[in-house]
Design an enzyme around this catalytic site. Structure first.
Site, PDB file in Angstrom:
ATOM      1  N   GLY A  77       0.835  -1.202   0.000  1.00  0.00           N
ATOM      2  CA  GLY A  77       0.000   0.000   0.000  1.00  0.00           C
ATOM      3  C   GLY A  77       0.864   1.245   0.000  1.00  0.00           C
TER       4      GLY A  77
ATOM      5  N   GLY B 211      -0.939   4.544  -0.694  1.00  0.00           N
ATOM      6  CA  GLY B 211      -1.864   5.683  -0.576  1.00  0.00           C
ATOM      7  C   GLY B 211      -2.730   5.477   0.649  1.00  0.00           C
TER       8      GLY B 211
ATOM      9  N   GLU C  42     -10.980  -0.432  -4.342  1.00  0.00           N
ATOM     10  CA  GLU C  42     -10.069   0.167  -5.333  1.00  0.00           C
ATOM     11  C   GLU C  42     -10.658   0.150  -6.744  1.00  0.00           C
ATOM     12  OE1 GLU C  42      -7.248   1.583  -4.226  1.00  0.00           O
ATOM     13  OE2 GLU C  42      -7.710   0.916  -2.194  1.00  0.00           O
TER      14      GLU C  42
HETATM   15  C1  SIN Z   1      -2.933   2.244  -2.187  1.00  0.00           C
HETATM   16  O1  SIN Z   1      -3.140   2.901  -1.169  1.00  0.00           O
HETATM   17  O2  SIN Z   1      -2.013   1.401  -2.229  1.00  0.00           O
HETATM   18  C2  SIN Z   1      -3.792   2.378  -3.399  1.00  0.00           C
HETATM   19  C3  SIN Z   1      -4.380   3.720  -3.613  1.00  0.00           C
HETATM   20  C4  SIN Z   1      -5.354   4.155  -2.564  1.00  0.00           C
HETATM   21  O3  SIN Z   1      -6.256   3.382  -2.199  1.00  0.00           O
HETATM   22  O4  SIN Z   1      -5.242   5.280  -2.072  1.00  0.00           O
END
Ligand code: SIN
Length: 189
Positions: free
Chosen positions: A25, A27, A99
């Site tokens: 992850g 974000g 997502e």
């Molecule tokens: C992530 O966080 O890895 C993917 C993007 C998000 O959900 O903000």
């Protein structure tokens, strides 16, 4: 590509027979882990940079006024730091829903802080997907983030929570830090 990527992501069966899978992850998955996990560790992936180039119609904006959220763009030699979660393959049904606004599951190698590594999954919204907004000046991006809001809350909260979580991980990301500074100024004015 349709705006909802859940059907495409369901076809990604590569890790289905594994007892557990690492999810990287970068974000909101760093600061909002709304799924059970067996373990989590700071981690990084190579040749990608975090950018607020993905539109958000379903979480931090709307169809009429999309927000901007993080995706990864190819960047040779770059290192993107984030958080890796060890999950069971069943968790991907929920993650695909979360997502769904343009993100695709991609298999990736990742490295942990202790120098070991693993193969796992990252969700990336690639250029040209239906919610893609692409490059803009950091000041324009900050302006959009300061004003957008969606069903999951203010777009500025996404950015500021991410900036805080990266600071806690001792990660310096100049794109995120600049945007957070500008958005704080805009919210004050
Ligand atoms: C992530 O966080 O890895 C993917 C993007 C998000 O959900 O903000």
């Amino acid at each position: 590509m349709s705006l909802n990527t859940t059907d495409i992501n369901r076809l990604m069966t590569r890790f289905d027979s594994h007892a557990s899978v690492w999810l990287f992850g970068y974000g909101s998955l760093i600061f909002k882990a709304d799924f059970p996990f067996l373990e989590r560790r700071p981690a990084s992936i190579h040749d990608w940079s975090r950018r607020f180039w993905q539109g958000s119609h379903d979480h931090r904006g709307t169809g009429q006024a999309p927000g901007r959220v993080a995706t990864l763009v190819p960047d040779e030699g770059a290192v993107c730091h984030g958080m890796a979660y060890l999950v069971t393959p069943e968790e991907f049904a929920h993650l695909d829903q979360r997502e769904k606004n343009g993100y695709l599951r991609l298999a990736t190698p990742m490295r942990f802080a202790d120098g070991t590594g693993a193969e796992g999954i990252v969700y990336i919204a690639t250029a040209g997907n239906a919610a893609w907004l692409g490059q803009a000046s950091d000041d324009d991006i900050a302006g959009q983030i300061a004003s957008a809001r969606g069903p999951s809350g203010r777009n500025s909260d996404y950015l500021l929570e991410l900036a805080r979580a990266l600071r806690e991980l001792d990660v310096c990301d100049t794109h995120v830090d600049y945007l957070a500074e500008r958005v704080r100024e805009l919210l004050r004015s």
